[in-house]
Write an enzyme that holds these catalytic residues in place. Structure first.
Site, PDB file in Angstrom:
ATOM      1  N   PHE A 161      60.052   6.826 -98.926  1.00 54.55           N
ATOM      2  CA  PHE A 161      59.318   5.733 -98.284  1.00 54.55           C
ATOM      3  C   PHE A 161      58.269   6.221 -97.302  1.00 54.55           C
ATOM      4  O   PHE A 161      57.295   5.513 -97.031  1.00 54.55           O
ATOM      5  CB  PHE A 161      60.291   4.800 -97.547  1.00 54.55           C
ATOM      6  CG  PHE A 161      60.836   5.364 -96.248  1.00 54.55           C
ATOM      7  CD1 PHE A 161      60.099   5.271 -95.068  1.00 54.55           C
ATOM      8  CD2 PHE A 161      62.078   5.973 -96.198  1.00 54.55           C
ATOM      9  CE1 PHE A 161      60.591   5.790 -93.868  1.00 54.55           C
ATOM     10  CE2 PHE A 161      62.578   6.488 -95.014  1.00 54.55           C
ATOM     11  CZ  PHE A 161      61.827   6.400 -93.841  1.00 54.55           C
ATOM     12  N   LYS A 185      59.392   6.890-109.885  1.00 52.95           N
ATOM     13  CA  LYS A 185      60.281   5.925-109.232  1.00 52.95           C
ATOM     14  C   LYS A 185      60.009   5.999-107.738  1.00 52.95           C
ATOM     15  O   LYS A 185      60.518   6.861-107.032  1.00 52.95           O
ATOM     16  CB  LYS A 185      61.746   6.255-109.528  1.00 52.95           C
ATOM     17  CG  LYS A 185      62.704   5.054-109.474  1.00 52.95           C
ATOM     18  CD  LYS A 185      62.789   4.346-108.144  1.00 52.95           C
ATOM     19  CE  LYS A 185      63.551   5.154-107.099  1.00 52.95           C
ATOM     20  NZ  LYS A 185      63.676   4.363-105.802  1.00 52.95           N
ATOM     21  N   GLU A 188      61.831   1.725-102.997  1.00 52.90           N
ATOM     22  CA  GLU A 188      61.783   0.272-103.102  1.00 52.90           C
ATOM     23  C   GLU A 188      61.375  -0.390-101.784  1.00 52.90           C
ATOM     24  O   GLU A 188      61.089  -1.591-101.757  1.00 52.90           O
ATOM     25  CB  GLU A 188      63.152  -0.271-103.550  1.00 52.90           C
ATOM     26  CG  GLU A 188      64.300  -0.075-102.584  1.00 52.90           C
ATOM     27  CD  GLU A 188      64.969   1.292-102.685  1.00 52.90           C
ATOM     28  OE1 GLU A 188      66.121   1.398-102.226  1.00 52.90           O
ATOM     29  OE2 GLU A 188      64.347   2.242-103.216  1.00 52.90           O
ATOM     30  N   SER A 238      66.175  12.933 -98.367  1.00 48.82           N
ATOM     31  CA  SER A 238      67.207  13.525 -97.519  1.00 48.82           C
ATOM     32  C   SER A 238      68.000  14.584 -98.277  1.00 48.82           C
ATOM     33  O   SER A 238      68.077  14.563 -99.510  1.00 48.82           O
ATOM     34  CB  SER A 238      68.158  12.443 -97.005  1.00 48.82           C
ATOM     35  OG  SER A 238      68.992  11.973 -98.053  1.00 48.82           O
ATOM     36  N   CYS A 293      58.933  14.651 -92.781  1.00 51.53           N
ATOM     37  CA  CYS A 293      59.799  15.825 -92.837  1.00 51.53           C
ATOM     38  C   CYS A 293      59.193  17.024 -92.121  1.00 51.53           C
ATOM     39  O   CYS A 293      59.896  17.983 -91.830  1.00 51.53           O
ATOM     40  CB  CYS A 293      60.126  16.184 -94.282  1.00 51.53           C
ATOM     41  SG  CYS A 293      58.711  16.768 -95.243  1.00 51.53           S
ATOM     42  N   GLU A 393      69.012  15.058 -88.418  1.00 50.84           N
ATOM     43  CA  GLU A 393      67.607  14.723 -88.646  1.00 50.84           C
ATOM     44  C   GLU A 393      67.444  13.246 -88.300  1.00 50.84           C
ATOM     45  O   GLU A 393      67.799  12.363 -89.080  1.00 50.84           O
ATOM     46  CB  GLU A 393      67.186  14.970 -90.090  1.00 50.84           C
ATOM     47  CG  GLU A 393      65.692  14.723 -90.305  1.00 50.84           C
ATOM     48  CD  GLU A 393      65.280  14.741 -91.767  1.00 50.84           C
ATOM     49  OE1 GLU A 393      64.187  15.242 -92.069  1.00 50.84           O
ATOM     50  OE2 GLU A 393      66.041  14.232 -92.601  1.00 50.84           O
TER      51      GLU A 393
END
Length: 508
Positions: A161, A185, A188, A238, A293, A393
């Site tokens: 995202f 993909k 969402e 992640s 990240c 994190e």
């Protein structure tokens, strides 16, 4: 949200379809998920969530389109990338508005994301030298050996995202120009950018079915990992999910590049320019609300300069404007209310663990709707390395300061962590910088650069638990991932040559 192709009958909000075979596609699943505007907290639309059967249909469509694209000339594939580059560059403001509306990042940050993705598109435009093979003439009498680089086949990209445009653009140009068919993909949570990119590539001349976008959640991801026709998986997200994807896809015989979590440290030595270091800490800690990240989440400050550095950072934070990304603010909201609450809870953990909260972002007054998912930049000093504030994190606008005695202890703290994505050192000592870049076990290192993301013709990725799989992303390693090398040994016999010899072939 834009590019919606349907309307949810229950809510009256736009409903985003999948993009399959060059057109919107509904699939058979009736499940949908909400798309929020993080700056208002309200649902702006809904997105279809694919079933496993839907994914099977999408993969089949990609497999159907593969042969024609695989056999297309390199020049034709590059031509599509050239056209796409022009479309993306001309209409990047349009795409940036989609990113801001669904992710919440400010428009300037959204444009920066697109620019970094554009670099990979431009790199793919000149891919011919990375797709060529090698040739050795007359390795044995009348025998030549050469190599071919051929596409892997149908590949899947699962993107996160936090960079709904840049991360797909890290993978799609390289995979497509190499001759693969792709199933994307996206997250969402902010899916519209993926459909926008697919439409732009279709406009650029990409044949129908070569790129397909399937929206969904865990069910769609697992279906891609299990699909026999999918030969390679690229993922950013992640570490637990990266590990799951790596293990499951590898068990199914697929190539995998899965980029996971990070806990990036910035070591500031006493001889550093503290103003430069303070600017860098704020920029790298709070850009994109810390949801990246490569964000600097831990500042390792040598004791002798720690107080002064913390004061300088706090002064700069006081001038930041937090609010709606369309209003010229410095930082926007977090992606969801749940994530905002999770990040904010770490400030309570910090206090209970004995850290000092220098700047508390929970009381921020935003320039925007009060119902947005707001959390202001937060600065926490004297964080123990045993605290979850240090070990986890957080993925939000929380900058932790860990005080160290000097270079040796700073490097030891970095080395003790499980991740090795990015790190930086701030110093005016060339010897210390050179020693750091050689010694530290981290995949991407910055010297007076806080976010050391490589340019497109190098490759992106970390070490240790920050990367699972075969190669890093984009650059030369990206082309190695999306192609297979075939070695050909060839002899065109002279009519006079012949005879039987059952011995092992030898060079002569």
């Amino acid at each position: 949200m834009t590019d919606a192709t349907d309307t949810d009958t229950d809510t009256g909000t736009p409903l985003l379809d999948h993009w399959v075979g060059g057109a919107p596609w509904r699939g058979d699943s009736e499940r949908t998920g909400p798309i929020h505007n993080p700056a208002t907290g309200r649902v702006s639309g809904r997105v279809r969530l694919a079933s496993a059967a839907d994914v099977t249909s999408v993969v089949a469509r990609a497999a159907e389109a593969l042969p024609g694209w695989r056999e297309a000339s390199v020049a034709r594939r590059q031509g599509v990338m050239f056209s796409f580059r022009e479309i993306l560059n001309a209409r990047k403001d349009e795409l940036a508005e989609i990113l801001t509306a669904e992710h919440g990042k400010v428009l300037s940050d959204a444009l920066g994301e697109i620019t970094r993705g554009l670099e990979v598109v431009e790199f793919a435009c000149g891919s011919g030298h990375l797709l060529k093979g090698d040739y050795s003439d007359n390795v044995s009498t009348g025998v030549d050996v050469y190599t071919l680089r051929q596409p892997v086949g149908v590949v899947a990209v699962i993107s996160p995202f936090n960079f709904p445009a840049m991360v797909p653009l890290w993978f799609l140009p390289v995979a497509l120009v190499s001759g693969n068919a792709v199933v994307l993909k996206p997250s969402e949570k902010d899916p519209s950018a993926a459909d926008w990119i697919a439409r732009a590539l279709a406009e650029a001349g990409l044949p129908d079915g070569v790129l397909n976008v399937v929206h969904g959640d865990r069910e769609a991801v697992d279906a891609l990992l299990d699909a026999p026709e999918v030969r390679a998986i690229s993922f950013v997200g992640s570490t637990p999910i990266a590990k799951h994807i790596y293990e499951r896809a590898s068990a199914n015989g697929k190539r995998v590049q899965a980029l996971g979590r990070a806990k990036n440290h910035m070591l500031v030595l006493p001889d550093a320019d503290l103003d430069l270091a303070a600017d860098a800490a704020v920029n790298a800690g709070f850009g994109s609300a810390g949801e990246r990240c490569m964000a600097v989440s831990v500042l390792l400050a040598v004791d002798s300069i720690a107080d002064a550095l913390v004061d300088k950072i706090a002064e700069r934070m006081a001038g930041l404007r937090i609010g709606d990304g369309t209003r010229g603010c410095d930082m926007g909201p977090l992606i969801t209310r749940e994530h905002r609450d999770k990040v904010a809870a770490y400030l309570d953990v910090a206090a209970s663990d004995g850290a000092r909260i220098v700047v508390d972002g929970r009381g921020v007054v935003p320039d925007g709707d009060a119902d947005g998912f707001w959390l202001g930049p937060s600065l926490v000093d004297r964080v123990p390395t045993s605290s979850a504030v240090y070990t986890d994190e957080i993925f939000g606008p929380v900058l932790s300061v860990v005080r160290v005695s000097g270079y040796e202890e700073g490097v030891a703290v970095i080395e003790a962590g499980p991740y090795g994505n990015g790190t930086a050192i701030f110093t005016n000592d060339g010897g210390a910088a050179r020693r750091f870049q050689r010694e530290v076990r981290v995949g991407m290192v910055g010297v007076n650069v806080p976010i050391p993301v490589p340019v497109a013709y190098h490759s992106f990725g970390g070490w240790k638990a920050s990367l699972f799989g075969d190669t890093k992303a984009y650059g030369p390693q990206g082309f190695a991932f999306y192609t297979q090398e075939k070695a050909v040994t060839s002899r065109w016999l002279d009519p006079s040559h012949g005879g039987i010899n059952l011995g092992f072939p030898q060079h002569d």
